[in-house]
Design a protein around this motif. Structure first.
Motif, short mmCIF file in Angstrom:
data_model
loop_
_atom_site.label_atom_id
_atom_site.label_comp_id
_atom_site.label_asym_id
_atom_site.label_seq_id
_atom_site.Cartn_x
_atom_site.Cartn_y
_atom_site.Cartn_z
N ALA A 260 -80.42 2.56 -29.46
CA ALA A 260 -80.29 1.19 -29.96
C ALA A 260 -81.11 0.19 -29.13
CB ALA A 260 -78.82 0.78 -29.99
N PRO A 261 -80.95 0.16 -27.79
CA PRO A 261 -81.77 -0.78 -27.02
C PRO A 261 -83.27 -0.46 -27.09
CG PRO A 261 -80.51 0.66 -25.55
CD PRO A 261 -79.98 0.86 -26.93
N LEU A 262 -83.62 0.82 -27.26
CA LEU A 262 -85.03 1.20 -27.35
C LEU A 262 -85.65 0.65 -28.64
CD1 LEU A 262 -87.05 2.97 -25.72
CD2 LEU A 262 -86.55 4.81 -27.33
N LEU A 263 -84.94 0.80 -29.76
CA LEU A 263 -85.43 0.28 -31.04
C LEU A 263 -85.53 -1.24 -31.00
CD1 LEU A 263 -83.48 2.56 -33.55
CD2 LEU A 263 -85.92 2.62 -33.05
N THR A 264 -84.51 -1.88 -30.42
CA THR A 264 -84.50 -3.34 -30.33
C THR A 264 -85.68 -3.84 -29.49
OG1 THR A 264 -82.09 -3.38 -30.49
CG2 THR A 264 -83.16 -5.35 -29.61
N TYR A 265 -85.94 -3.15 -28.40
CA TYR A 265 -87.04 -3.52 -27.50
C TYR A 265 -88.38 -3.48 -28.22
CZ TYR A 265 -90.52 -2.64 -23.79
OH TYR A 265 -91.62 -2.66 -22.98
N VAL A 280 -92.57 -8.76 -24.14
CA VAL A 280 -91.75 -9.06 -22.96
C VAL A 280 -91.09 -7.79 -22.44
CG1 VAL A 280 -91.30 -11.43 -23.65
CG2 VAL A 280 -89.76 -9.62 -24.40
N PHE A 281 -90.84 -7.78 -21.14
CA PHE A 281 -90.22 -6.62 -20.50
C PHE A 281 -88.72 -6.59 -20.75
CE2 PHE A 281 -87.87 -4.91 -16.87
CZ PHE A 281 -88.39 -3.62 -16.79
N ALA A 282 -88.18 -5.40 -20.91
CA ALA A 282 -86.74 -5.17 -20.96
C ALA A 282 -86.47 -3.90 -20.14
CB ALA A 282 -86.25 -4.99 -22.39
N PRO A 283 -85.30 -3.77 -19.54
CA PRO A 283 -85.02 -2.60 -18.69
C PRO A 283 -85.31 -1.26 -19.33
CG PRO A 283 -83.30 -4.24 -18.42
CD PRO A 283 -84.18 -4.74 -19.53
N ILE A 284 -85.08 -1.16 -20.65
CA ILE A 284 -85.27 0.12 -21.32
C ILE A 284 -86.71 0.61 -21.24
CG2 ILE A 284 -85.80 -0.83 -23.60
CD1 ILE A 284 -83.51 2.18 -22.88
N ALA A 285 -87.65 -0.30 -20.86
CA ALA A 285 -89.06 0.07 -20.78
C ALA A 285 -89.31 1.15 -19.74
CB ALA A 285 -89.91 -1.16 -20.44
N TYR A 373 -95.06 -2.20 -27.35
CA TYR A 373 -94.66 -2.78 -28.63
C TYR A 373 -94.88 -1.80 -29.79
CZ TYR A 373 -99.71 -3.66 -28.94
OH TYR A 373 -101.07 -3.52 -28.96
N ILE A 374 -95.33 -0.58 -29.47
CA ILE A 374 -95.54 0.45 -30.49
C ILE A 374 -94.56 1.58 -30.22
CG2 ILE A 374 -97.18 2.04 -31.54
CD1 ILE A 374 -99.43 0.25 -30.41
N LEU A 375 -93.65 1.83 -31.12
CA LEU A 375 -92.66 2.88 -30.94
C LEU A 375 -93.27 4.23 -31.28
CD1 LEU A 375 -89.79 3.77 -30.28
CD2 LEU A 375 -89.16 3.31 -32.67
N ILE A 376 -93.38 5.09 -30.28
CA ILE A 376 -93.92 6.44 -30.47
C ILE A 376 -92.74 7.42 -30.50
CG2 ILE A 376 -95.46 8.21 -29.58
CD1 ILE A 376 -96.91 5.67 -30.37
N MET A 377 -92.51 8.04 -31.64
CA MET A 377 -91.36 8.93 -31.79
C MET A 377 -91.77 10.40 -31.75
SD MET A 377 -88.72 6.97 -31.96
CE MET A 377 -87.42 7.99 -32.65
N GLN A 385 -98.82 9.47 -23.15
CA GLN A 385 -97.39 9.21 -23.34
C GLN A 385 -97.02 7.81 -22.87
OE1 GLN A 385 -95.40 11.61 -24.69
NE2 GLN A 385 -93.35 10.83 -24.37
N SER A 386 -97.57 7.37 -21.76
CA SER A 386 -97.24 6.05 -21.22
C SER A 386 -98.24 4.97 -21.65
CB SER A 386 -97.18 6.11 -19.69
OG SER A 386 -98.32 6.74 -19.16
N PHE A 387 -99.40 5.39 -22.18
CA PHE A 387 -100.43 4.43 -22.60
C PHE A 387 -100.24 3.94 -24.04
CE2 PHE A 387 -104.52 4.10 -24.94
CZ PHE A 387 -104.96 2.89 -24.41
N MET A 388 -99.93 4.84 -24.95
CA MET A 388 -99.93 4.50 -26.38
C MET A 388 -98.97 3.38 -26.77
SD MET A 388 -102.33 6.15 -27.85
CE MET A 388 -101.89 5.95 -29.58
N PRO A 389 -97.75 3.30 -26.21
CA PRO A 389 -96.85 2.22 -26.65
C PRO A 389 -97.37 0.82 -26.38
CG PRO A 389 -95.62 3.94 -25.53
CD PRO A 389 -97.07 4.25 -25.31
N SER A 390 -98.24 0.63 -25.39
CA SER A 390 -98.73 -0.70 -25.05
C SER A 390 -100.23 -0.88 -25.31
CB SER A 390 -98.48 -1.00 -23.57
OG SER A 390 -99.23 -0.11 -22.76
N LEU A 391 -100.97 0.23 -25.32
CA LEU A 391 -102.44 0.21 -25.43
C LEU A 391 -103.07 -0.63 -24.33
CD1 LEU A 391 -102.87 -0.11 -29.31
CD2 LEU A 391 -102.89 1.95 -27.91
N ALA A 392 -102.36 -0.77 -23.20
CA ALA A 392 -102.87 -1.52 -22.06
C ALA A 392 -103.47 -0.55 -21.04
CB ALA A 392 -101.75 -2.33 -21.41
#
Length: 437
Positions: A260-265, A280-285, A373-377, A385-392
């Motif tokens: 739930a917190p992951l999807l919300t984030y 924005v950052f959230a702990p679940i990151a 900001y990109i949910l990788i399931m 693994q750590s690059f794709m969700p942010s593309l940063a």
């Protein structure tokens, strides 16, 4: 090397090794360890096809809806996807052998049947054209049902052993072939086990509206629900890793808590990015840090060490597991080293995750690492693994950073375990030479 000699001879390591020896000599725990290791071939076969499908998808050659992609994922579904079925048979077989029973094959078959009965009973499904068919739900047949696949053989085989010792069985004439005699001998304990496990499963469905594997996973996850702050997530990660050490798929056990917190984030940040704002950052990151460099426990660094190990077992396991680990599939190492029920390796397996999460959290706090900001399931290769969700570009450095930290933490424990295995292997060779002479 002197430092490692002192570490190896320290009271703490001596007690740890003594405890590990007791665990490995325990007939039930040995059955679990051996049963899981016997599934290595199944795991690797599934990993090969998963890696191929993932690479073709990442390269843009295949979409997940393509027929060829589905064809490539079928072997995974029929290997890793039914891993608990394989383990339930293997543990039942090995445990009956450890107990000195003669009907080892029959024991494995019985425990497999019992597991399928509680994890995936036959259901009648109505198709779109109005016809019906019988089907098995595969939800609990993979890693999610692993703990149940370990419990059932240990209890069921003990019941079979009790029936055997007290002659509670259908006896056949001596002229009947042994395999047929074993089959009839297992009939009475099988019926007893069916009543027991079918009854427990029915009770779970009536009271908890889920099957036994779901009830076990749900009960484990209940006390973990409040742990969604940074300290709480680190505690949750430690619990997840500890569950792995006891043969429970820790990631799946805590999944209901973090989902739930992951999807919300990701949903919140996706909306912000769509509006031209910064995520924005959230702990679940920081949750993904526990498996970004070789799967759960960040075992890539451990696998690299094992490639240069003195122990033949560790070198063989690392050679077989290095490619899956590069794709963040930790099962070959978790089952093959093994990490499960291994107090020497379970300590760094847990410790490195906590330290890495804290370090990466500090990176977020100073504004270096970027929120996703990109949910990788799906599972991606190391670094991606750590690059794709942010593309940063900054997040490309998370996995190398985790590799270095985990390497430092794993190394002293690896050296102790490597030496321990070398001594055992040398003793086995010496015994074999004596017998050959």
């Amino acid at each position: 090397m002197a430092a490692f000699e002192k570490l190896y001879e320290s009271a703490f390591m001596q007690k740890l090794q003594a405890w590990g020896g007791k665990l490995q000599s325990n007939k039930a725990l040995n059955a679990i360890s051996s049963g899981m290791m016997s599934a290595m071939g199944v795991i690797l076969a599934g990993a090969i096809f998963t890696i191929l499908a993932t690479l073709l998808n990442l390269a843009g050659v295949l979409e997940t809806t393509d027929t060829l992609y589905q064809w490539l994922t079928t072997p995974y579904n029929m290997t890793m996807g039914i891993l608990s079925v394989v383990v339930s048979f293997a543990v039942g077989y090995v445990y009956s052998r450890n107990l000195g029973m003669t009907s080892n094959l029959a024991s494995g078959v019985v425990t497999l049947i019992l597991f399928l009965m509680v994890a995936s009973p036959v259901q009648s499904v109505t198709l779109e054209d109005g016809s019906t068919m019988s089907a098995l739900n595969t939800t609990w047949l993979g890693g999610s049902g692993l703990f149940t696949a370990l419990i059932i053989p240990l209890v069921a085989v003990r019941i079979m052993k009790f029936c055997q010792e007290h002659h509670i069985a259908i006896k056949m004439p001596e002229a009947v072939p042994q395999f047929l005699s074993d089959a009839f001998a297992s009939l009475v304990p099988l019926v007893i086990n069916i009543f027991l496990w079918h009854g427990i499963n029915t009770l779970c469905e009536m009271v908890l509206t889920t099957q036994l594997p779901g009830a076990i996973t749900g009960l484990i996850s209940i006390p973990l629900a409040p742990l969604t702050s940074v300290p709480g997530l680190i505690v949750l990660a430690i619990i997840s890793q500890l569950l792995w050490g006891f043969g429970i798929h820790g990631t799946i056990a805590v999944y209901p808590v973090i989902m739930a917190p992951l999807l919300t984030y990701y949903q919140t940040n996706a909306e912000l990015v769509a509006q031209g704002l910064d995520p924005v950052f959230a702990p679940i990151a920081i949750w993904g840090v526990l498996n970004c460099c070789g799967g759960s426990g960040n075992v890539l660094s451990l696998t690299v060490m094992m490639l240069r190990a003195k122990s033949e077992q560790l070198r063989a396991v690392s050679k077989a597991g290095i490619v899956p680990v590069l794709f963040n599939l930790n099962e070959p190492i978790a089952f093959g080293a093994p990490i499960m029920y291994n107090p020497v390796l379970i300590i760094p397996f847990i410790l490195n995750v906590a330290v890495c999460m804290l370090v990466v959290y500090a990176g977020y706090m100073v504004g270096f690492f970027q929120p996703g900001y990109i949910l990788i399931m799906t599972t991606l290769p190391v670094v991606l693994q750590s690059f794709m969700p942010s593309l940063a570009w900054q997040n490309l450095l998370i996995a190398p950073l985790v590799f270095v930290i985990s390497f430092v933490i794993y190394y002293p424990f690896f050296k102790v375990y490597d030496r321990q295995l070398c001594e055992k292997e040398a003793a086995v060779k010496a015994e074999a030479e004596v017998q050959a002479a």
